[in-house]
Design an enzyme around this catalytic site. Structure first.
Site, PDB file in Angstrom:
ATOM      1  N   ASP A  95      -4.632   3.716  -2.064  1.00 48.03           N
ATOM      2  CA  ASP A  95      -5.696   4.069  -1.121  1.00 48.03           C
ATOM      3  C   ASP A  95      -6.219   5.478  -1.371  1.00 48.03           C
ATOM      4  O   ASP A  95      -5.486   6.453  -1.241  1.00 48.03           O
ATOM      5  CB  ASP A  95      -5.168   3.975   0.310  1.00 48.03           C
ATOM      6  N   MET A 109     -11.333  -5.761   5.091  1.00 47.51           N
ATOM      7  CA  MET A 109     -10.531  -4.867   5.926  1.00 47.51           C
ATOM      8  C   MET A 109     -10.256  -5.561   7.259  1.00 47.51           C
ATOM      9  O   MET A 109     -11.183  -6.018   7.928  1.00 47.51           O
ATOM     10  CB  MET A 109     -11.288  -3.552   6.192  1.00 47.51           C
ATOM     11  N   SER A 164       0.853  -1.194   0.000  1.00 55.81           N
ATOM     12  CA  SER A 164       0.000   0.000   0.000  1.00 55.81           C
ATOM     13  C   SER A 164       0.879   1.230   0.000  1.00 55.81           C
ATOM     14  O   SER A 164       1.660   1.455   0.937  1.00 55.81           O
ATOM     15  CB  SER A 164      -0.885   0.010   1.243  1.00 55.81           C
ATOM     16  N   GLY A 193      -2.735  -4.174   8.827  1.00 54.23           N
ATOM     17  CA  GLY A 193      -2.013  -4.855   9.893  1.00 54.23           C
ATOM     18  C   GLY A 193      -1.367  -6.163   9.492  1.00 54.23           C
ATOM     19  O   GLY A 193      -1.092  -7.016  10.343  1.00 54.23           O
ATOM     20  N   ASP A 213      -6.589  -6.370   3.992  1.00 57.04           N
ATOM     21  CA  ASP A 213      -5.957  -5.043   4.074  1.00 57.04           C
ATOM     22  C   ASP A 213      -5.949  -4.545   5.512  1.00 57.04           C
ATOM     23  O   ASP A 213      -7.004  -4.278   6.080  1.00 57.04           O
ATOM     24  CB  ASP A 213      -6.766  -4.083   3.173  1.00 57.04           C
ATOM     25  N   HIS A 222      -1.155  -1.208  -4.384  1.00 55.93           N
ATOM     26  CA  HIS A 222      -2.420  -0.899  -3.682  1.00 55.93           C
ATOM     27  C   HIS A 222      -2.488   0.613  -3.445  1.00 55.93           C
ATOM     28  O   HIS A 222      -1.610   1.197  -2.838  1.00 55.93           O
ATOM     29  CB  HIS A 222      -2.493  -1.664  -2.364  1.00 55.93           C
ATOM     30  N   MET A 224     -12.082   4.707  -0.711  1.00 50.16           N
ATOM     31  CA  MET A 224     -12.733   4.989   0.578  1.00 50.16           C
ATOM     32  C   MET A 224     -13.353   6.367   0.427  1.00 50.16           C
ATOM     33  O   MET A 224     -12.913   7.350   1.040  1.00 50.16           O
ATOM     34  CB  MET A 224     -11.691   4.927   1.701  1.00 50.16           C
ATOM     35  N   MET A 279      -8.758   8.293  -0.117  1.00 46.99           N
ATOM     36  CA  MET A 279      -9.551   8.718   1.049  1.00 46.99           C
ATOM     37  C   MET A 279     -10.024  10.148   0.855  1.00 46.99           C
ATOM     38  O   MET A 279      -9.288  10.985   0.317  1.00 46.99           O
ATOM     39  CB  MET A 279      -8.694   8.633   2.314  1.00 46.99           C
ATOM     40  N   HIS A 303      -8.339   1.320  -4.146  1.00 47.86           N
ATOM     41  CA  HIS A 303      -9.246   1.076  -3.023  1.00 47.86           C
ATOM     42  C   HIS A 303      -9.933   2.397  -2.693  1.00 47.86           C
ATOM     43  O   HIS A 303      -9.332   3.286  -2.095  1.00 47.86           O
ATOM     44  CB  HIS A 303      -8.422   0.540  -1.837  1.00 47.86           C
ATOM     45  N   PHE A 328      -6.352   4.779   8.050  1.00 48.60           N
ATOM     46  CA  PHE A 328      -4.959   5.006   8.432  1.00 48.60           C
ATOM     47  C   PHE A 328      -4.124   3.747   8.259  1.00 48.60           C
ATOM     48  O   PHE A 328      -4.646   2.636   8.428  1.00 48.60           O
ATOM     49  CB  PHE A 328      -4.883   5.458   9.900  1.00 48.60           C
TER      50      PHE A 328
END
Ligand code: DX5
Ligand code: ZN
Length: 230
Positions: A38, A141, A11, A181, A179, A36, A72, A40, A70, A147
């Site tokens: 992201d 997720m 990511s 951790g 996605d 990846h 969001m 937002m 992705h 974050f």
């Protein structure tokens, strides 16, 4: 799941944005499979990142690997054609961010991209009943979106097993991505739950060592070594 089908998707949320093209080149050169990306909007999630212009800039820079956008964002549909034109390969969205899920999936496909649905940790999977056969990807997720660098939520493993069962029971070829951790300590366990595509942000870009020109080889290698144990 054949081991060779596992895909690692760093990511870029955790990359150095001041030299993003080089960062992406370096993770891909180190053996990553997918970028990846992201997106937002400070509305659907409490953070603001990058849009189609940056996706297009990566394509112009010469990135040919799949770009996994992705979203969001809310609403979803307005921005889909822009990302398609900007070179997105996958476009995934959160079902609760779209008023008309079937229409959004169709829109993504009409624009020539692969479509995916994203489920937050506590969001039920019920919409998959009528959408799974139209999807190219399901993204689970394993943190609440917004974050990088958060802790993996273990109950999502159970969800992964459920989705894997649904995909296999219907004989579909839908990618199952996770996605949040994910890193060397848990990637094998996640793979055992049926996941085949692994997003890793801070685990990859946090391993930067600017003195070393091959700085991502070791972390990508470590992730692959863990996957080889599955
Ligand atoms: C979170 C993003 C993730 C994030 C993951 O909302 O969707 O892609 O970058 O970061 P890590 O791998 O650090 O948890
Ligand atoms: Zn993401």
């Amino acid at each position: 799941m054949a081991k060779s089908n596992y895909r690692i998707a760093p990511s870029i949320l955790s990359a150095n944005f001041a030299r993003l093209g080089e960062e992406v080149d370096n993770v891909l050169a180190a053996g990553a499979d997918i970028v990846h990306f992201d997106v937002m909007d400070n509305h659907y999630v409490p953070n603001l990142t990058i849009g189609p212009l940056v996706c297009e800039a990566l394509r112009k820079h010469g990135v040919t690997a799949p770009i996994d956008v992705h979203l969001m964002v809310k609403p979803v549909d307005r921005i889909v054609p822009d990302f398609a034109k900007a070179g997105a390969t996958y476009i995934t969205f959160h079902p609760e961010a779209s008023e008309h899920i079937d229409r959004t999936i169709a829109l993504i496909k009409e624009n020539g991209c692969k479509a995916g649905l994203v489920f937050n940790p506590a969001t039920p999977l019920d919409v998959l009943e009528y959408t799974l056969d139209k999807l190219d990807m399901v993204l689970l997720m394993s943190v609440n979106p917004g974050f990088g660098g958060q802790k993996f939520i273990p109950y999502v493993l159970d969800k992964a097993r459920k989705v894997r069962q649904m995909i296999d029971a219907r004989g579909l070829q839908v990618a199952l991505e996770i996605d949040g951790g994910v890193g060397p300590a848990n990637i094998a366990e996640v793979a055992r739950a049926g996941v085949d595509t692994f997003v890793a942000g801070s685990a990859v870009f946090g391993k930067r060592n600017d003195a070393d020109p091959n700085r991502y080889d070791s972390i990508i290698g470590q992730l692959r070594a863990e996957l080889a144990k599955v």
